[in-house]
Write a protein that holds these residues in place. Structure first.
Motif, PDB file in Angstrom:
ATOM      1  N   ASP A 149       0.996  -1.376   0.038  1.00  0.00           N
ATOM      2  CA  ASP A 149      -0.218  -0.038  -0.151  1.00  0.00           C
ATOM      3  C   ASP A 149       0.821   1.210  -0.054  1.00  0.00           C
ATOM      4  N   THR A 150       2.087   1.206   0.786  1.00  0.00           N
ATOM      5  CA  THR A 150       2.829   2.478   0.843  1.00  0.00           C
ATOM      6  C   THR A 150       3.411   2.590  -0.520  1.00  0.00           C
ATOM      7  N   CYS A 151       3.911   1.766  -1.337  1.00  0.00           N
ATOM      8  CA  CYS A 151       4.363   1.818  -2.505  1.00  0.00           C
ATOM      9  C   CYS A 151       3.329   2.148  -3.647  1.00  0.00           C
ATOM     10  N   LEU A 152       2.086   1.417  -3.421  1.00  0.00           N
ATOM     11  CA  LEU A 152       1.055   2.210  -4.382  1.00  0.00           C
ATOM     12  C   LEU A 152       0.691   3.672  -4.259  1.00  0.00           C
ATOM     13  N   ASN A 153       0.946   3.843  -2.673  1.00  0.00           N
ATOM     14  CA  ASN A 153       0.528   5.461  -2.591  1.00  0.00           C
ATOM     15  C   ASN A 153       1.612   6.387  -3.410  1.00  0.00           C
ATOM     16  N   ARG A 154       3.072   5.696  -3.139  1.00  0.00           N
ATOM     17  CA  ARG A 154       3.996   6.703  -3.921  1.00  0.00           C
ATOM     18  C   ARG A 154       3.690   6.630  -5.455  1.00  0.00           C
ATOM     19  N   LEU A 155       3.326   5.301  -5.810  1.00  0.00           N
ATOM     20  CA  LEU A 155       3.060   5.530  -7.226  1.00  0.00           C
ATOM     21  C   LEU A 155       2.077   6.407  -7.619  1.00  0.00           C
ATOM     22  N   ARG A 156       0.954   6.661  -6.871  1.00  0.00           N
ATOM     23  CA  ARG A 156      -0.058   7.635  -7.149  1.00  0.00           C
ATOM     24  C   ARG A 156       0.424   9.029  -7.360  1.00  0.00           C
ATOM     25  N   GLN A 157       1.308   9.437  -6.250  1.00  0.00           N
ATOM     26  CA  GLN A 157       2.144  10.678  -6.354  1.00  0.00           C
ATOM     27  C   GLN A 157       2.876  10.916  -7.423  1.00  0.00           C
ATOM     28  N   GLN A 158       3.630   9.847  -7.908  1.00  0.00           N
ATOM     29  CA  GLN A 158       4.735   9.824  -8.972  1.00  0.00           C
ATOM     30  C   GLN A 158       4.026  10.012 -10.182  1.00  0.00           C
ATOM     31  N   VAL A 159       3.122   9.323 -10.424  1.00  0.00           N
ATOM     32  CA  VAL A 159       2.300   9.342 -11.725  1.00  0.00           C
ATOM     33  C   VAL A 159       1.834  10.783 -12.031  1.00  0.00           C
ATOM     34  N   MET A 160       1.326  11.652 -11.214  1.00  0.00           N
ATOM     35  CA  MET A 160       1.025  12.899 -11.378  1.00  0.00           C
ATOM     36  C   MET A 160       2.067  13.738 -11.879  1.00  0.00           C
ATOM     37  N   GLU A 161       3.287  13.528 -11.562  1.00  0.00           N
ATOM     38  CA  GLU A 161       4.423  14.370 -11.943  1.00  0.00           C
ATOM     39  C   GLU A 161       5.497  14.120 -12.853  1.00  0.00           C
ATOM     40  N   HIS A 162       5.459  12.646 -13.052  1.00  0.00           N
ATOM     41  CA  HIS A 162       6.711  11.856 -13.780  1.00  0.00           C
ATOM     42  C   HIS A 162       6.174  10.989 -14.724  1.00  0.00           C
ATOM     43  N   PRO A 163       6.926  10.770 -15.913  1.00  0.00           N
ATOM     44  CA  PRO A 163       6.555   9.894 -16.867  1.00  0.00           C
ATOM     45  C   PRO A 163       6.801   8.308 -16.618  1.00  0.00           C
ATOM     46  N   VAL A 164       6.637   8.145 -15.245  1.00  0.00           N
ATOM     47  CA  VAL A 164       7.002   6.690 -14.790  1.00  0.00           C
ATOM     48  C   VAL A 164       6.031   5.600 -15.190  1.00  0.00           C
ATOM     49  N   ILE A 165       4.821   5.884 -15.710  1.00  0.00           N
ATOM     50  CA  ILE A 165       3.665   5.140 -15.801  1.00  0.00           C
ATOM     51  C   ILE A 165       3.932   4.394 -16.999  1.00  0.00           C
ATOM     52  N   PHE A 166       4.720   4.972 -17.990  1.00  0.00           N
ATOM     53  CA  PHE A 166       4.974   4.592 -19.336  1.00  0.00           C
ATOM     54  C   PHE A 166       5.712   3.002 -19.263  1.00  0.00           C
ATOM     55  N   ASN A 167       6.570   2.664 -18.245  1.00  0.00           N
ATOM     56  CA  ASN A 167       7.028   1.617 -18.060  1.00  0.00           C
ATOM     57  C   ASN A 167       6.221   0.345 -18.048  1.00  0.00           C
ATOM     58  N   LEU A 168       4.891   0.469 -17.657  1.00  0.00           N
ATOM     59  CA  LEU A 168       3.641  -0.128 -17.570  1.00  0.00           C
ATOM     60  C   LEU A 168       3.259  -0.637 -19.070  1.00  0.00           C
ATOM     61  N   LEU A 169       3.632   0.208 -20.202  1.00  0.00           N
ATOM     62  CA  LEU A 169       3.027  -0.002 -21.222  1.00  0.00           C
ATOM     63  C   LEU A 169       3.788  -0.501 -22.468  1.00  0.00           C
ATOM     64  N   PRO A 170       3.235  -1.061 -23.378  1.00  0.00           N
ATOM     65  CA  PRO A 170       4.161  -1.229 -24.396  1.00  0.00           C
ATOM     66  C   PRO A 170       4.832   0.010 -25.148  1.00  0.00           C
ATOM     67  N   GLU A 171       5.526  -0.280 -25.953  1.00  0.00           N
ATOM     68  CA  GLU A 171       6.109   1.224 -26.655  1.00  0.00           C
ATOM     69  C   GLU A 171       5.086   1.935 -27.334  1.00  0.00           C
ATOM     70  N   LYS A 172       4.238   1.032 -27.901  1.00  0.00           N
ATOM     71  CA  LYS A 172       3.126   2.095 -28.591  1.00  0.00           C
ATOM     72  C   LYS A 172       1.796   1.740 -27.906  1.00  0.00           C
ATOM     73  N   PHE A 173       0.915   2.784 -27.795  1.00  0.00           N
ATOM     74  CA  PHE A 173      -0.157   2.527 -27.044  1.00  0.00           C
ATOM     75  C   PHE A 173      -0.956   3.684 -27.565  1.00  0.00           C
ATOM     76  N   SER A 174      -2.556   3.362 -27.107  1.00  0.00           N
ATOM     77  CA  SER A 174      -3.682   4.175 -27.480  1.00  0.00           C
ATOM     78  C   SER A 174      -3.798   5.271 -26.198  1.00  0.00           C
TER      79      SER A 174
END
Lengths: 240, 240
Positions: A149-174
């Motif tokens: 849960d602590t890591c998920l909360n950190r992720l939720r913060q990061q996601v708003m400020e940094h493009p970390v989320i793209f590590n979860l997607l393939p190179e191309k995405f809609s």
DNA sequence: TAATAAATATGTACTTACGACACATTAATT
DNA sequence: AATTAATGTGTCGTAAGTACATATTTATTA
């Protein structure tokens, strides 16, 4: 050698250690390895091998070795378990409660990592290793639910400020895929039209070039993260 | 008992420890204790007692005891050094490099704390304990400069989102004082008029009631943090 | 093949936040 | 009493956030 002599020696050895403030405290690294699949955020878990937690799952972790630093240890775990070594990894928090571990005092440093499940370059190391939707997890071994849960909360913060989320997607995405990922992580519904604008503002996020329209999962253009923002490797975050 | 037997016994003892993954790794907690005085952000430092770092200052830290968790250890250090126990304290990062400490492997968990220097309830424990303006610090013992900078960066983030900053001020303060504090922490100059508006938007920040106008340092009204946001104690942050 | 449904791409209007800047008021100084 | 220095308040243009409307493209189905 008498028992007494033996005891004395042992005591001396232990005292020497104690004197140097080297206590019998174990140090581990736990990795919250997150992936995204079928519109769900998932975490990589392993069946706990401890009797006390039979039936429960736990995060991927290991004791650190005397000659490796914390980052090295977490990368080693990631490499051993998934085969991947070129991914985002970030320290989140250190948990040092007295009774976290049944067999003794163990302090753990928690890291999280984001990987694309569809990436066929990685291979799970173990039969007992599986992806679990984070929303369905109620209980884990040790204090691993708290760590998750602590890591998920950190992720939720990061996601708003940094493009970390793209590590979860393939190179191309809609855009739809990206929005669904945001919705999965943040646990909210987003307006398509406003999401598009918000994401466009963060110009570090998207490369809205026209790309060859090959086999999109859904109708619509495909997008990719700009090269200069490629969030590969551990140092990616520090740049932004 | 022969030397060889002695050696064997020692080896066995060490192996037993190693086998349990209890390595000779020391665990410390380092506290970055920040205060605000004379328009400057200051940090509490102590003259290093290690030969390798003679002349250099270091953060306040200590090895954790076998029966205390991380928070307890950091509060103990704070209490021992300043006499305070009712203050904001937050874990920031864990540093585990191989060669941080000259006498062996030591992993440290860094906390930071914000206290009002003018608060007459606290007393420094030690002659060698002094406040140093953070902007004048070039070098510290161990990797403490890195730890300090990491904590300062965390503080700069927190300050924008949470009312932690009020721990650095007396109960009553003028807007000017508050603005100067923000400027000291963020290292930027702020426009008085815009600052007023921004701070007003964050309604969790201020109690803009009229207060008795007793001996203000400067002309102008005095303000205080709303009671419901009173950032006392460790759990303060978690509420917001 | 053409009509329909579903998803996507783009646009408008209102509100709020932010940054630069102007002017009036109050308190201390001379 | 006049001056200085600081504070309190307001305006305006720009950018971003939110609610909502319409048109286009893709997939389905008659």
């Amino acid at each position: 050698m008498t028992d007494k002599a033996l005891q004395q020696l042992k005591t001396a050895e232990i005292e020497k250690i104690s004197h140097l403030d080297y206590f019998n405290i174990g140090i581990t690294v736990d990795c919250v390895i997150l992936g995204y699949d079928e519109k769900e955020l998932k975490v990589l878990l392993i069946k706990s091998d401890m009797q006390e937690f039979s039936g429960l799952y736990s995060l991927l972790g290991d004791f650190i070795k005397p000659d490796e630093d914390l980052e090295t240890a977490s990368y080693r775990i990631l490499k051993e378990r998934t085969g991947l070594d070129d991914v985002y990894l970030e320290q989140v928090h250190t948990f040092g409660g007295l009774n976290r571990h049944p067999s003794g005092r163990v302090i753990t440093i928690a890291y999280y990592s984001l990987i694309d499940i569809k990436n066929h370059k990685f291979q799970l190391s173990h039969n007992e290793l599986h992806w679990h939707p984070v929303n369905e997890i109620r209980k884990l071994a040790f204090d691993h639910k708290l760590i998750l849960d602590t890591c998920l909360n950190r992720l939720r913060q990061q996601v708003m400020e940094h493009p970390v989320i793209f590590n979860l997607l393939p190179e191309k995405f809609s855009l739809r895929q990206l929005q669904e990922l945001y919705e999965a992580i943040l646990g909210v519904e987003l307006d398509r039209r406003n999401f598009r604008k918000k994401i466009a503002i963060k110009d570090w996020l998207l490369d809205i070039d026209e790309m060859e329209n090959d086999v999109p999962h859904r109708p619509g253009k495909l997008y990719a993260l700009k090269k200069q923002y490629k969030p590969k490797g551990a140092k990616a975050l520090a740049l932004y």
